[in-house]
Design a protein around this motif. Structure first.
Motif, PDB file in Angstrom:
ATOM      1  N   ARG A 147      -3.011 -16.259  -6.434  1.00 59.83           N
ATOM      2  CA  ARG A 147      -1.802 -15.825  -7.145  1.00 59.83           C
ATOM      3  C   ARG A 147      -0.924 -14.925  -6.284  1.00 59.83           C
ATOM      4  O   ARG A 147       0.255 -14.770  -6.554  1.00 59.83           O
ATOM      5  CB  ARG A 147      -2.175 -15.067  -8.429  1.00 59.83           C
ATOM      6  N   VAL A 148      -1.528 -14.310  -5.273  1.00 52.60           N
ATOM      7  CA  VAL A 148      -0.794 -13.474  -4.314  1.00 52.60           C
ATOM      8  C   VAL A 148      -1.293 -13.819  -2.928  1.00 52.60           C
ATOM      9  O   VAL A 148      -2.398 -14.346  -2.764  1.00 52.60           O
ATOM     10  CB  VAL A 148      -0.985 -11.952  -4.590  1.00 52.60           C
ATOM     11  N   THR A 149      -0.477 -13.514  -1.915  1.00 45.90           N
ATOM     12  CA  THR A 149      -0.873 -13.850  -0.547  1.00 45.90           C
ATOM     13  C   THR A 149      -1.633 -12.729   0.141  1.00 45.90           C
ATOM     14  O   THR A 149      -2.359 -12.968   1.096  1.00 45.90           O
ATOM     15  CB  THR A 149       0.367 -14.211   0.302  1.00 45.90           C
ATOM     16  N   THR A 150      -1.465 -11.509  -0.334  1.00 38.19           N
ATOM     17  CA  THR A 150      -2.194 -10.365   0.208  1.00 38.19           C
ATOM     18  C   THR A 150      -2.626  -9.455  -0.920  1.00 38.19           C
ATOM     19  O   THR A 150      -2.092  -9.521  -2.029  1.00 38.19           O
ATOM     20  CB  THR A 150      -1.333  -9.530   1.186  1.00 38.19           C
ATOM     21  N   SER A 151      -3.592  -8.617  -0.640  1.00 34.96           N
ATOM     22  CA  SER A 151      -4.038  -7.637  -1.611  1.00 34.96           C
ATOM     23  C   SER A 151      -3.875  -6.256  -1.019  1.00 34.96           C
ATOM     24  O   SER A 151      -4.541  -5.916  -0.043  1.00 34.96           O
ATOM     25  CB  SER A 151      -5.515  -7.877  -1.977  1.00 34.96           C
ATOM     26  N   PRO A 152      -2.943  -5.459  -1.575  1.00 39.38           N
ATOM     27  CA  PRO A 152      -2.708  -4.139  -1.002  1.00 39.38           C
ATOM     28  C   PRO A 152      -3.928  -3.259  -1.180  1.00 39.38           C
ATOM     29  O   PRO A 152      -4.169  -2.333  -0.560  1.00 39.38           O
ATOM     30  CB  PRO A 152      -1.530  -3.583  -1.781  1.00 39.38           C
ATOM     31  N   ARG A 174       1.575   9.810  -5.232  1.00 39.43           N
ATOM     32  CA  ARG A 174       1.856  11.147  -4.694  1.00 39.43           C
ATOM     33  C   ARG A 174       2.947  11.817  -5.526  1.00 39.43           C
ATOM     34  O   ARG A 174       2.840  12.991  -5.901  1.00 39.43           O
ATOM     35  CB  ARG A 174       2.269  11.058  -3.234  1.00 39.43           C
ATOM     36  N   GLN A 175       3.995  11.074  -5.840  1.00 39.09           N
ATOM     37  CA  GLN A 175       5.096  11.607  -6.636  1.00 39.09           C
ATOM     38  C   GLN A 175       4.593  12.051  -8.008  1.00 39.09           C
ATOM     39  O   GLN A 175       4.948  13.130  -8.491  1.00 39.09           O
ATOM     40  CB  GLN A 175       6.183  10.546  -6.791  1.00 39.09           C
ATOM     41  N   ARG A 176       3.788  11.241  -8.655  1.00 37.35           N
ATOM     42  CA  ARG A 176       3.294  11.572  -9.989  1.00 37.35           C
ATOM     43  C   ARG A 176       2.355  12.781  -9.956  1.00 37.35           C
ATOM     44  O   ARG A 176       2.381  13.597 -10.871  1.00 37.35           O
ATOM     45  CB  ARG A 176       2.582  10.380 -10.620  1.00 37.35           C
ATOM     46  N   CYS A 177       1.546  12.904  -8.916  1.00 38.96           N
ATOM     47  CA  CYS A 177       0.651  14.060  -8.803  1.00 38.96           C
ATOM     48  C   CYS A 177       1.446  15.342  -8.598  1.00 38.96           C
ATOM     49  O   CYS A 177       1.149  16.366  -9.203  1.00 38.96           O
ATOM     50  CB  CYS A 177      -0.336  13.864  -7.666  1.00 38.96           C
ATOM     51  N   VAL A 178       2.462  15.296  -7.735  1.00 39.04           N
ATOM     52  CA  VAL A 178       3.295  16.471  -7.470  1.00 39.04           C
ATOM     53  C   VAL A 178       4.003  16.898  -8.746  1.00 39.04           C
ATOM     54  O   VAL A 178       4.134  18.085  -9.037  1.00 39.04           O
ATOM     55  CB  VAL A 178       4.304  16.187  -6.331  1.00 39.04           C
ATOM     56  N   PRO A 180       0.803  -1.227   0.000  1.00 41.73           N
ATOM     57  CA  PRO A 180       0.000   0.000   0.000  1.00 41.73           C
ATOM     58  C   PRO A 180       0.835   1.275   0.000  1.00 41.73           C
ATOM     59  O   PRO A 180       0.572   2.189  -0.771  1.00 41.73           O
ATOM     60  CB  PRO A 180      -0.840  -0.127   1.270  1.00 41.73           C
ATOM     61  N   GLN A 181       1.859   1.330   0.850  1.00 44.56           N
ATOM     62  CA  GLN A 181       2.664   2.554   0.932  1.00 44.56           C
ATOM     63  C   GLN A 181       3.423   2.799  -0.371  1.00 44.56           C
ATOM     64  O   GLN A 181       3.603   3.942  -0.784  1.00 44.56           O
ATOM     65  CB  GLN A 181       3.635   2.500   2.114  1.00 44.56           C
ATOM     66  N   HIS A 182       3.830   1.739  -1.040  1.00 42.10           N
ATOM     67  CA  HIS A 182       4.514   1.877  -2.319  1.00 42.10           C
ATOM     68  C   HIS A 182       3.595   2.558  -3.327  1.00 42.10           C
ATOM     69  O   HIS A 182       4.011   3.473  -4.049  1.00 42.10           O
ATOM     70  CB  HIS A 182       4.947   0.495  -2.825  1.00 42.10           C
ATOM     71  N   LEU A 183       2.355   2.137  -3.383  1.00 45.37           N
ATOM     72  CA  LEU A 183       1.395   2.743  -4.312  1.00 45.37           C
ATOM     73  C   LEU A 183       1.103   4.194  -3.937  1.00 45.37           C
ATOM     74  O   LEU A 183       1.040   5.066  -4.805  1.00 45.37           O
ATOM     75  CB  LEU A 183       0.107   1.930  -4.345  1.00 45.37           C
ATOM     76  N   VAL A 184       0.935   4.455  -2.653  1.00 41.12           N
ATOM     77  CA  VAL A 184       0.682   5.828  -2.191  1.00 41.12           C
ATOM     78  C   VAL A 184       1.839   6.738  -2.593  1.00 41.12           C
ATOM     79  O   VAL A 184       1.625   7.829  -3.133  1.00 41.12           O
ATOM     80  CB  VAL A 184       0.469   5.862  -0.660  1.00 41.12           C
ATOM     81  N   ILE A 221      -7.020   4.633 -11.630  1.00 40.68           N
ATOM     82  CA  ILE A 221      -5.987   3.591 -11.661  1.00 40.68           C
ATOM     83  C   ILE A 221      -6.048   2.763 -10.384  1.00 40.68           C
ATOM     84  O   ILE A 221      -5.944   1.531 -10.413  1.00 40.68           O
ATOM     85  CB  ILE A 221      -4.589   4.200 -11.864  1.00 40.68           C
ATOM     86  N   TYR A 222      -6.242   3.423  -9.258  1.00 43.08           N
ATOM     87  CA  TYR A 222      -6.344   2.706  -7.989  1.00 43.08           C
ATOM     88  C   TYR A 222      -7.496   1.708  -8.027  1.00 43.08           C
ATOM     89  O   TYR A 222      -7.353   0.563  -7.565  1.00 43.08           O
ATOM     90  CB  TYR A 222      -6.532   3.684  -6.826  1.00 43.08           C
ATOM     91  N   GLY A 223      -8.623   2.116  -8.580  1.00 42.08           N
ATOM     92  CA  GLY A 223      -9.774   1.217  -8.665  1.00 42.08           C
ATOM     93  C   GLY A 223      -9.476  -0.027  -9.488  1.00 42.08           C
ATOM     94  O   GLY A 223      -9.847  -1.143  -9.117  1.00 42.08           O
ATOM     95  N   VAL A 224      -8.781   0.162 -10.583  1.00 45.22           N
ATOM     96  CA  VAL A 224      -8.404  -0.975 -11.436  1.00 45.22           C
ATOM     97  C   VAL A 224      -7.415  -1.874 -10.697  1.00 45.22           C
ATOM     98  O   VAL A 224      -7.564  -3.098 -10.682  1.00 45.22           O
ATOM     99  CB  VAL A 224      -7.810  -0.491 -12.778  1.00 45.22           C
TER     100      VAL A 224
END
Length: 80
Positions: free
Chosen positions: A75-80, A43-47, A35-39, A59-62
């Motif tokens: 296929r993954v153990t967690t979903s961020p 944030r970087q791209r918006c700035v 989650p923090q990686h996506l945030v 994009i977050y919704g997708v």
């Protein structure tokens, strides 16, 4: 003026969508996405003015749906 949209498959639609977002989300590995990686990424791209807040939301919704499906398919153990 109305235009006709031809019917295409979702797979055919998704390929160019991901290609347009190469370097943003298309290259994210599901086992490394946190989650923090996506945030931080958004944030970087918006700035930088690279993407609008509405685009981030879309994009977050997708990504949320894709990760949830990957989780349900074991296929993954967690979903961020």
């Amino acid at each position: 003026m109305l235009t006709r949209h031809r019917s295409i498959t979702l797979a055919r639609y998704v390929r160019p969508w991901l290609e347009q977002r190469e370097g943003l989300v298309a290259d994210l590995r599901t086992d490394e996405s946190r989650p923090q990686h996506l945030v931080d990424l958004f944030r970087q791209r918006c700035v930088q003015g690279a993407i609008a807040p509405k685009t981030v939301h879309n994009i977050y919704g997708v990504l949320k749906a894709l990760h949830q499906d990957a989780y349900l398919a074991d296929r993954v153990t967690t979903s961020p």
